[in-house]
Motif scaffolding. Structure first.
Motif, PDB file in Angstrom:
ATOM      1  N   GLY A 182      -2.211  10.801   6.282  1.00 46.07           N
ATOM      2  CA  GLY A 182      -2.105  11.434   4.903  1.00 46.07           C
ATOM      3  C   GLY A 182      -2.398  10.085   3.890  1.00 46.07           C
ATOM      4  O   GLY A 182      -2.642  10.327   2.742  1.00 46.07           O
ATOM      5  N   ASP A 183      -1.678   8.984   4.433  1.00 48.97           N
ATOM      6  CA  ASP A 183      -2.069   7.808   3.516  1.00 48.97           C
ATOM      7  C   ASP A 183      -3.410   7.468   3.188  1.00 48.97           C
ATOM      8  O   ASP A 183      -4.001   6.855   2.167  1.00 48.97           O
ATOM      9  CB  ASP A 183      -1.200   6.573   4.010  1.00 48.97           C
ATOM     10  N   PHE A 184      -4.165   7.809   4.014  1.00 50.36           N
ATOM     11  CA  PHE A 184      -5.530   7.417   4.249  1.00 50.36           C
ATOM     12  C   PHE A 184      -6.666   8.493   3.807  1.00 50.36           C
ATOM     13  O   PHE A 184      -7.538   8.471   3.431  1.00 50.36           O
ATOM     14  CB  PHE A 184      -6.042   6.894   5.461  1.00 50.36           C
ATOM     15  N   ILE A 185      -6.197   9.588   4.056  1.00 52.90           N
ATOM     16  CA  ILE A 185      -6.804  10.807   3.674  1.00 52.90           C
ATOM     17  C   ILE A 185      -6.119  11.606   2.821  1.00 52.90           C
ATOM     18  O   ILE A 185      -5.346  12.528   3.037  1.00 52.90           O
ATOM     19  CB  ILE A 185      -7.129  11.745   4.708  1.00 52.90           C
ATOM     20  N   PRO A 186      -6.029  11.582   1.297  1.00 54.28           N
ATOM     21  CA  PRO A 186      -5.212  12.053   0.419  1.00 54.28           C
ATOM     22  C   PRO A 186      -5.180  13.516   0.363  1.00 54.28           C
ATOM     23  O   PRO A 186      -3.905  14.138   0.267  1.00 54.28           O
ATOM     24  CB  PRO A 186      -5.366  11.390  -0.789  1.00 54.28           C
ATOM     25  N   PHE A 187      -6.237  14.129   0.582  1.00 55.03           N
ATOM     26  CA  PHE A 187      -6.143  15.645   0.398  1.00 55.03           C
ATOM     27  C   PHE A 187      -5.738  16.455   1.474  1.00 55.03           C
ATOM     28  O   PHE A 187      -5.206  17.521   1.468  1.00 55.03           O
ATOM     29  CB  PHE A 187      -7.659  16.030   0.292  1.00 55.03           C
ATOM     30  N   ILE A 188      -5.222  15.696   2.662  1.00 55.91           N
ATOM     31  CA  ILE A 188      -4.522  16.259   3.940  1.00 55.91           C
ATOM     32  C   ILE A 188      -3.048  16.120   3.738  1.00 55.91           C
ATOM     33  O   ILE A 188      -2.279  16.697   4.578  1.00 55.91           O
ATOM     34  CB  ILE A 188      -5.126  15.914   5.131  1.00 55.91           C
ATOM     35  N   ALA A 189      -2.387  15.070   2.916  1.00 54.31           N
ATOM     36  CA  ALA A 189      -1.315  14.694   2.860  1.00 54.31           C
ATOM     37  C   ALA A 189      -0.140  15.808   2.527  1.00 54.31           C
ATOM     38  O   ALA A 189       0.889  15.829   3.284  1.00 54.31           O
ATOM     39  CB  ALA A 189      -1.042  13.324   1.700  1.00 54.31           C
ATOM     40  N   PRO A 190      -0.406  16.674   1.651  1.00 55.16           N
ATOM     41  CA  PRO A 190       0.408  17.800   1.515  1.00 55.16           C
ATOM     42  C   PRO A 190       0.422  18.642   2.796  1.00 55.16           C
ATOM     43  O   PRO A 190       1.746  19.647   2.666  1.00 55.16           O
ATOM     44  CB  PRO A 190      -0.193  18.663   0.392  1.00 55.16           C
ATOM     45  N   LEU A 191      -0.339  18.714   3.710  1.00 57.93           N
ATOM     46  CA  LEU A 191       0.096  19.463   4.764  1.00 57.93           C
ATOM     47  C   LEU A 191       0.752  18.933   5.664  1.00 57.93           C
ATOM     48  O   LEU A 191       1.298  19.687   6.738  1.00 57.93           O
ATOM     49  CB  LEU A 191      -1.394  19.753   5.308  1.00 57.93           C
ATOM     50  N   ASP A 192       1.110  17.808   5.814  1.00 56.53           N
ATOM     51  CA  ASP A 192       1.900  17.006   6.873  1.00 56.53           C
ATOM     52  C   ASP A 192       1.636  17.449   8.205  1.00 56.53           C
ATOM     53  O   ASP A 192       2.616  18.012   8.936  1.00 56.53           O
ATOM     54  CB  ASP A 192       3.462  17.438   6.325  1.00 56.53           C
ATOM     55  N   LEU A 193       0.450  17.146   8.688  1.00 56.29           N
ATOM     56  CA  LEU A 193      -0.041  17.597   9.919  1.00 56.29           C
ATOM     57  C   LEU A 193       0.456  17.072  10.925  1.00 56.29           C
ATOM     58  O   LEU A 193       1.064  17.687  12.104  1.00 56.29           O
ATOM     59  CB  LEU A 193      -1.459  17.491  10.028  1.00 56.29           C
ATOM     60  N   PRO A 227       0.744  -1.070   0.032  1.00 55.10           N
ATOM     61  CA  PRO A 227      -0.022   0.054  -0.030  1.00 55.10           C
ATOM     62  C   PRO A 227       0.740   1.165  -0.107  1.00 55.10           C
ATOM     63  O   PRO A 227       1.763   0.969   0.551  1.00 55.10           O
ATOM     64  CB  PRO A 227      -0.668  -0.053   1.162  1.00 55.10           C
ATOM     65  N   PRO A 228       0.520   2.470  -0.559  1.00 57.27           N
ATOM     66  CA  PRO A 228       1.158   3.536  -0.415  1.00 57.27           C
ATOM     67  C   PRO A 228       1.631   4.001   0.825  1.00 57.27           C
ATOM     68  O   PRO A 228       0.803   4.020   1.793  1.00 57.27           O
ATOM     69  CB  PRO A 228       0.203   4.812  -1.139  1.00 57.27           C
ATOM     70  N   ASN A 229       2.857   4.494   0.978  1.00 64.76           N
ATOM     71  CA  ASN A 229       3.207   4.934   2.237  1.00 64.76           C
ATOM     72  C   ASN A 229       4.223   5.981   2.026  1.00 64.76           C
ATOM     73  O   ASN A 229       5.475   5.813   1.657  1.00 64.76           O
ATOM     74  CB  ASN A 229       3.853   3.924   3.122  1.00 64.76           C
ATOM     75  N   ASP A 230       4.056   7.373   2.247  1.00 61.64           N
ATOM     76  CA  ASP A 230       4.910   8.434   1.897  1.00 61.64           C
ATOM     77  C   ASP A 230       5.835   8.561   2.665  1.00 61.64           C
ATOM     78  O   ASP A 230       6.968   9.118   2.228  1.00 61.64           O
ATOM     79  CB  ASP A 230       4.084   9.852   2.130  1.00 61.64           C
TER      80      ASP A 230
END
Length: 213
Positions: free
Chosen positions: A123-134, A4-7
């Motif tokens: 971010g791996d599960f909610i793509p639209f928040i991934a760029p924020l790196d919360l 699975p994707p893992n940034d």
């Protein structure tokens, strides 16, 4: 089956060139084959028998001197150093001090990498928040990556400049493959660095799991 994707792992383990995040296919199978034959194969392991005996002998002598002087020894720390030295000799061709990697040392960097990799990244599960790196995980992953990247670049440069070809370590073998035109597939410096990183992490983590604290 693909992972699975893992940034976090993508940034930490040299992007898409890493065996950790590579998609299943011919390239991944070839990289695994290199690791099996040139690092974990019985012939390669046996070729370093003399080195292992020498390192164990040095440790025994050090413990003997400590016993004569009545000095207290942290045996777990000594065994961890022994393991790290053997891995460095097999993979990198020479021993490296902790400070040559980073002020946190090999064990500290291993713990940091595992901590970041083991944390659930939203971010791996909610793509639209991934760029924020919360959670700051990508930032920490990039920091770990930068430390290892500088260290491995120096090791590769040292091997390319070295004139000693008597005993080939794992980096020598991979550089030969990179420069060869006769192989069925090609690897680059990023592939070499990620294999070095995975090999180091795997060996050190295995020792940490097996040793008695």
């Amino acid at each position: 089956m693909d992972r699975p994707p893992n940034d976090v792992l993508k940034h930490m383990y040299f992007s898409q060139n890493s065996v950790v995040v590579l998609k299943y296919g011919p390239h991944l199978r070839n990289v695994r084959k290199i690791c099996t034959q040139e690092l974990l194969g019985s012939q390669k392991v046996n070729s370093f028998k003399a080195m292992r005996s020498e390192e164990v002998g040095l440790l025994i002598e050090e413990l003997r001197e400590a016993a004569k002087s009545g000095v207290v020894v942290n045996l777990s720390s000594k065994l961890s150093s022994l393991s790290a030295n053997m891995i460095c000799l097999m993979v990198f061709g020479r021993k490296y001090e902790d400070k040559e990697l980073d002020e946190r040392g090999f064990k500290g960097m291993l713990q940091e990498a595992f901590r970041v990799a083991a944390t659930l990244n939203f971010g791996d599960f909610i793509p639209f928040i991934a760029p924020l790196d919360l959670q700051g995980l990508i930032r920490h992953a990039k920091s770990v990556h930068e430390v290892y990247d500088r260290f491995f670049e120096r090791i590769i440069d040292e091997h390319l400049e070295s004139k000693n070809n008597d005993t080939k370590d794992f980096v020598d073998v991979m550089l030969d493959i990179m420069r060869s035109q006769d192989t069925d597939f090609q690897i680059d410096r990023s592939t070499i660095k990620t294999i070095m990183l995975v090999s180091k992490h795997f060996a050190l983590s295995t020792f940490e799991l097996l040793k008695i604290s």
